[in-house]
Design a protein around this motif. Structure first.
Motif, PDB file in Angstrom:
ATOM      1  N   GLU A 113      42.388  79.989  51.032  1.00 39.14           N
ATOM      2  CA  GLU A 113      43.754  80.184  51.511  1.00 39.14           C
ATOM      3  C   GLU A 113      44.039  79.277  52.717  1.00 39.14           C
ATOM      4  O   GLU A 113      45.116  78.704  52.831  1.00 39.14           O
ATOM      5  N   HIS A 114      43.058  79.170  53.598  1.00 41.91           N
ATOM      6  CA  HIS A 114      43.189  78.268  54.738  1.00 41.91           C
ATOM      7  C   HIS A 114      43.351  76.826  54.258  1.00 41.91           C
ATOM      8  O   HIS A 114      44.193  76.073  54.773  1.00 41.91           O
ATOM      9  N   THR A 115      42.574  76.440  53.271  1.00 41.36           N
ATOM     10  CA  THR A 115      42.639  75.087  52.721  1.00 41.36           C
ATOM     11  C   THR A 115      44.030  74.779  52.184  1.00 41.36           C
ATOM     12  O   THR A 115      44.590  73.699  52.447  1.00 41.36           O
ATOM     13  N   LEU A 116      44.590  75.721  51.427  1.00 42.15           N
ATOM     14  CA  LEU A 116      45.941  75.517  50.906  1.00 42.15           C
ATOM     15  C   LEU A 116      46.953  75.419  52.043  1.00 42.15           C
ATOM     16  O   LEU A 116      47.863  74.581  52.003  1.00 42.15           O
ATOM     17  N   GLY A 117      46.796  76.279  53.050  1.00 40.35           N
ATOM     18  CA  GLY A 117      47.709  76.242  54.188  1.00 40.35           C
ATOM     19  C   GLY A 117      47.672  74.908  54.907  1.00 40.35           C
ATOM     20  O   GLY A 117      48.710  74.355  55.284  1.00 40.35           O
ATOM     21  N   VAL A 118      46.467  74.371  55.101  1.00 40.96           N
ATOM     22  CA  VAL A 118      46.321  73.078  55.763  1.00 40.96           C
ATOM     23  C   VAL A 118      46.932  71.976  54.902  1.00 40.96           C
ATOM     24  O   VAL A 118      47.636  71.084  55.405  1.00 40.96           O
TER      25      VAL A 118
END
Length: 249
Positions: free
Chosen positions: A32-37
């Motif tokens: 989820e963090h990866t997608l947000g970044v």
């Protein structure tokens, strides 16, 4: 939708394949963090005129090595011939950036040097960061899933107004946090901030000089306008005097 236009008949873009692969490798919250970044990188790239696909790819792959713990990351770096300094070993949380850049190139086939460089420096920054370096570093800090960093609303707004000032404020905050918590500060983090600080001072001095130049220009224009107005007044006065003399005769 006609058969020839069906999505199942279209080629799958590379970023979709990478996204699906990462989903199976990363912890759900890391994914989820990866997608947000990645999405934040795209937004910043739109704002500052950078290539959207390159920004998206850098965001997708920046934490690809985080599927491993720190001990495994160090072991893999050594097995792949990735040089690690004693300084880096004292700050192991930063090392996944180096392994991530290697994996992006050798596992995911990324050969763009700007993407690889941005991934490699996204944990510490570096002197003379390029536009994608800054975009990824800042996106990693402000992405929507982040909720613990201080001044996040302010920094998020600033990131879309002044990228360099946002970079400075983030680096300053991180360095201050590390110093207050007594954590080890790797050399690159400190050197990157010092460079960023010096560049900020240079920009401020240039702005002051520019303001002085503008003030001088305005003064010159004002004086010219005053001179022209005085000239007009003199001509008007002379004209009135001539008319009075004519009337007297």
């Amino acid at each position: 939708m006609s058969k020839q236009n069906s999505y199942k008949d279209l080629p799958v873009p590379e970023f979709v394949r990478i996204r699906e692969h990462l989903k199976g490798k990363l912890h759900p919250m890391r994914y989820e963090h990866t997608l947000g970044v990645s999405y934040t990188c795209i937004a910043l790239a739109m704002r500052y005129g950078y290539d959207l696909q390159k920004a998206e790819m850098a965001g997708l792959l920046h934490d690809c090595a985080k599927r491993y713990d720190e001990a495994a990351i160090i072991k893999k770096c050594r097995s792949k011939g990735i040089e690690l300094t004693e300084n880096e070993l004292n700050a192991p949380a930063t090392i996944h950036a180096k392994l991530g850049a290697w994996m992006a190139e050798h596992k995911y086939g990324i050969d763009d040097p700007e993407i690889l460089q941005a991934i490699a420096c996204h944990t510490t920054g570096k002197p003379a960061m390029g536009l994608l370096d800054k975009i990824l570093y800042i996106a990693d800090y402000i992405e929507p899933r982040r909720d613990r960093a201080p001044r996040l609303p302010e920094i998020r707004k600033l990131a879309f107004e002044d990228l360099d000032e946002a970079l400075y404020q983030i680096m300053k905050g991180i360095l201050g946090y590390l110093e207050e918590s007594g954590a080890y500060i790797d050399d690159m983090t400190r050197v990157a901030f010092e460079y960023c600080d010096a560049e900020r001072m240079r920009r401020m001095e240039e702005a002051v000089t520019q303001m002085g130049s503008l003030a001088d220009l305005k003064e010159e224009i004002s004086q010219n306008d005053t001179g022209k107005q005085n000239g007009k007044n003199r001509r008007k006065s002379t004209g009135r005097q001539k008319r009075r003399r004519y009337q007297n005769h």
